[in-house]
Design a protein around this motif. Structure first.
Motif, mmCIF file in Angstrom:
data_model
loop_
_atom_site.group_PDB
_atom_site.id
_atom_site.type_symbol
_atom_site.label_atom_id
_atom_site.label_comp_id
_atom_site.label_asym_id
_atom_site.label_seq_id
_atom_site.Cartn_x
_atom_site.Cartn_y
_atom_site.Cartn_z
ATOM 1 N N VAL A 195 43.696 81.670 80.939
ATOM 2 C CA VAL A 195 42.807 81.421 79.738
ATOM 3 C C VAL A 195 41.538 82.568 79.664
ATOM 4 C CG1 VAL A 195 41.669 80.056 78.164
ATOM 5 C CG2 VAL A 195 43.704 79.232 79.216
ATOM 6 N N SER A 196 41.384 83.258 78.923
ATOM 7 C CA SER A 196 40.417 84.298 78.939
ATOM 8 C C SER A 196 39.218 83.895 78.171
ATOM 9 C CB SER A 196 40.758 85.734 78.933
ATOM 10 O OG SER A 196 41.143 85.875 77.353
ATOM 11 N N GLU A 197 39.590 83.118 76.930
ATOM 12 C CA GLU A 197 38.346 82.533 75.957
ATOM 13 C C GLU A 197 39.405 81.543 75.109
ATOM 14 O OE1 GLU A 197 37.647 85.423 72.514
ATOM 15 O OE2 GLU A 197 38.256 86.534 73.951
ATOM 16 N N PHE A 198 38.420 80.477 74.706
ATOM 17 C CA PHE A 198 38.861 79.405 73.777
ATOM 18 C C PHE A 198 37.890 79.001 73.010
ATOM 19 C CE2 PHE A 198 37.115 77.187 77.278
ATOM 20 C CZ PHE A 198 36.454 75.882 76.543
ATOM 21 N N SER A 199 37.954 78.446 71.963
ATOM 22 C CA SER A 199 37.082 77.819 70.929
ATOM 23 C C SER A 199 37.316 76.847 70.351
ATOM 24 C CB SER A 199 36.543 79.114 69.891
ATOM 25 O OG SER A 199 37.621 79.244 69.030
ATOM 26 N N LEU A 200 36.548 75.890 70.110
ATOM 27 C CA LEU A 200 36.910 74.604 69.423
ATOM 28 C C LEU A 200 35.578 74.378 68.272
ATOM 29 C CD1 LEU A 200 38.946 72.592 70.624
ATOM 30 C CD2 LEU A 200 37.186 71.266 71.564
ATOM 31 N N PRO A 201 35.952 75.143 67.213
ATOM 32 C CA PRO A 201 35.020 75.034 66.021
ATOM 33 C C PRO A 201 35.133 73.607 65.549
ATOM 34 C CG PRO A 201 36.734 76.518 65.470
ATOM 35 C CD PRO A 201 37.106 76.013 67.002
ATOM 36 N N PRO A 202 34.035 73.107 64.987
ATOM 37 C CA PRO A 202 34.055 71.942 64.162
ATOM 38 C C PRO A 202 34.738 72.091 62.850
ATOM 39 C CG PRO A 202 31.986 73.110 63.693
ATOM 40 C CD PRO A 202 32.555 73.618 64.793
ATOM 41 N N LYS A 216 39.271 60.531 62.336
ATOM 42 C CA LYS A 216 40.488 61.024 61.261
ATOM 43 C C LYS A 216 39.978 62.113 60.783
ATOM 44 C CE LYS A 216 41.376 56.154 60.314
ATOM 45 N NZ LYS A 216 41.149 54.806 59.515
ATOM 46 N N THR A 217 39.608 63.181 61.648
ATOM 47 C CA THR A 217 39.288 64.567 61.243
ATOM 48 C C THR A 217 40.108 65.405 62.041
ATOM 49 O OG1 THR A 217 36.858 63.646 61.135
ATOM 50 C CG2 THR A 217 37.310 66.188 61.092
ATOM 51 N N THR A 218 40.609 66.640 61.237
ATOM 52 C CA THR A 218 41.350 67.628 61.692
ATOM 53 C C THR A 218 40.456 68.724 62.370
ATOM 54 O OG1 THR A 218 43.014 67.151 60.436
ATOM 55 C CG2 THR A 218 43.474 69.264 61.446
ATOM 56 N N TYR A 219 40.744 69.353 63.598
ATOM 57 C CA TYR A 219 39.729 70.406 64.021
ATOM 58 C C TYR A 219 40.820 71.439 64.422
ATOM 59 C CZ TYR A 219 36.090 66.744 64.770
ATOM 60 O OH TYR A 219 35.304 65.951 64.203
ATOM 61 N N PRO A 220 40.279 72.670 64.364
ATOM 62 C CA PRO A 220 41.044 73.769 64.752
ATOM 63 C C PRO A 220 40.638 73.984 66.260
ATOM 64 C CG PRO A 220 39.079 74.463 63.500
ATOM 65 C CD PRO A 220 39.144 73.131 63.526
ATOM 66 N N ALA A 221 41.510 74.597 66.972
ATOM 67 C CA ALA A 221 41.387 75.209 68.219
ATOM 68 C C ALA A 221 42.025 76.556 68.491
ATOM 69 C CB ALA A 221 42.033 74.246 69.274
ATOM 70 N N ASP A 222 41.482 77.255 69.421
ATOM 71 C CA ASP A 222 41.963 78.789 69.536
ATOM 72 C C ASP A 222 42.036 79.046 70.862
ATOM 73 O OD1 ASP A 222 42.733 81.384 69.117
ATOM 74 O OD2 ASP A 222 40.992 82.006 68.132
ATOM 75 N N LEU A 223 42.998 79.739 71.521
ATOM 76 C CA LEU A 223 43.106 79.832 72.734
ATOM 77 C C LEU A 223 43.620 81.450 73.101
ATOM 78 C CD1 LEU A 223 44.364 77.973 75.869
ATOM 79 C CD2 LEU A 223 45.344 80.029 75.335
ATOM 80 N N VAL A 224 42.903 82.172 74.008
ATOM 81 C CA VAL A 224 43.448 83.583 74.141
ATOM 82 C C VAL A 224 43.620 83.834 75.737
ATOM 83 C CG1 VAL A 224 42.804 86.039 74.040
ATOM 84 C CG2 VAL A 224 42.151 84.703 72.171
ATOM 85 N N GLY A 225 44.450 84.199 75.944
ATOM 86 C CA GLY A 225 44.993 84.717 77.609
ATOM 87 C C GLY A 225 46.325 85.156 77.610
ATOM 88 N N THR A 226 46.936 84.793 78.493
ATOM 89 C CA THR A 226 48.006 85.592 79.289
ATOM 90 C C THR A 226 49.028 84.209 79.485
ATOM 91 O OG1 THR A 226 47.729 85.908 81.426
ATOM 92 C CG2 THR A 226 47.184 87.571 79.837
ATOM 93 N N TRP A 266 51.706 86.791 82.415
ATOM 94 C CA TRP A 266 51.078 88.192 82.095
ATOM 95 C C TRP A 266 51.172 88.887 80.664
ATOM 96 C CZ3 TRP A 266 53.509 86.117 86.215
ATOM 97 C CH2 TRP A 266 52.552 85.701 87.414
ATOM 98 N N GLN A 267 51.796 88.049 80.007
ATOM 99 C CA GLN A 267 51.993 88.524 78.574
ATOM 100 C C GLN A 267 51.081 87.996 77.705
ATOM 101 O OE1 GLN A 267 54.549 90.863 77.798
ATOM 102 N NE2 GLN A 267 54.679 90.842 79.964
ATOM 103 N N PRO A 268 50.292 88.875 76.668
ATOM 104 C CA PRO A 268 49.209 88.337 75.949
ATOM 105 C C PRO A 268 49.560 87.204 75.227
ATOM 106 C CG PRO A 268 49.316 90.607 75.958
ATOM 107 C CD PRO A 268 50.737 90.295 76.535
ATOM 108 N N VAL A 269 48.668 86.364 74.845
ATOM 109 C CA VAL A 269 49.027 84.964 73.941
ATOM 110 C C VAL A 269 47.554 84.732 73.264
ATOM 111 C CG1 VAL A 269 48.529 83.393 75.830
ATOM 112 C CG2 VAL A 269 49.936 82.879 73.907
ATOM 113 N N ASN A 270 47.845 84.276 71.953
ATOM 114 C CA ASN A 270 46.892 83.862 71.196
ATOM 115 C C ASN A 270 47.152 82.777 70.428
ATOM 116 O OD1 ASN A 270 44.483 83.438 69.578
ATOM 117 N ND2 ASN A 270 44.587 85.307 68.846
ATOM 118 N N LYS A 271 46.937 81.609 70.829
ATOM 119 C CA LYS A 271 47.359 80.351 70.251
ATOM 120 C C LYS A 271 46.417 79.648 69.337
ATOM 121 C CE LYS A 271 50.123 76.692 69.736
ATOM 122 N NZ LYS A 271 51.645 76.814 69.053
#
Length: 79
Positions: free
Chosen positions: A9-16, A54-64, A67-72
């Motif tokens: 994992v090279s970066e991730f975010s958990l915005p409100p 009872k709240t839906t939150y987004p999440a974002d993960l960037v990495g490999t 060794w293949q790029p992934v952005n989930k």
């Protein structure tokens, strides 16, 4: 978990929900697990503060993955 794969994992975010600022969270992966119990195929994101019920939150993960790029991008809903 995908056994015999390596997740980096090279970066991730958990915005409100509905916001633009990012909540602080702790990332645990094989390289950062202080107990050395997570396999290389697993990453865990732990929010540093409780989330609203009872709240839906987004999440974002960037990495490999193997060794293949992934952005989930996904979301989760609290109980």
């Amino acid at each position: 978990m995908r056994v015999n794969q390596t997740l980096t994992v090279s970066e991730f975010s958990l915005p409100p929900a509905g916001g633009t600022a990012t909540f602080k969270a702790t990332l645990l992966a094989n390289a950062t697990d202080p107990n050395k119990m997570l396999p290389a195929s697993v990453a865990v994101i732990i929010p540093d503060a409780p989330r609203a019920a009872k709240t839906t939150y987004p999440a974002d993960l960037v990495g490999t993955n193997n060794w293949q790029p992934v952005n989930k991008i996904w979301s989760f809903t609290t109980q």
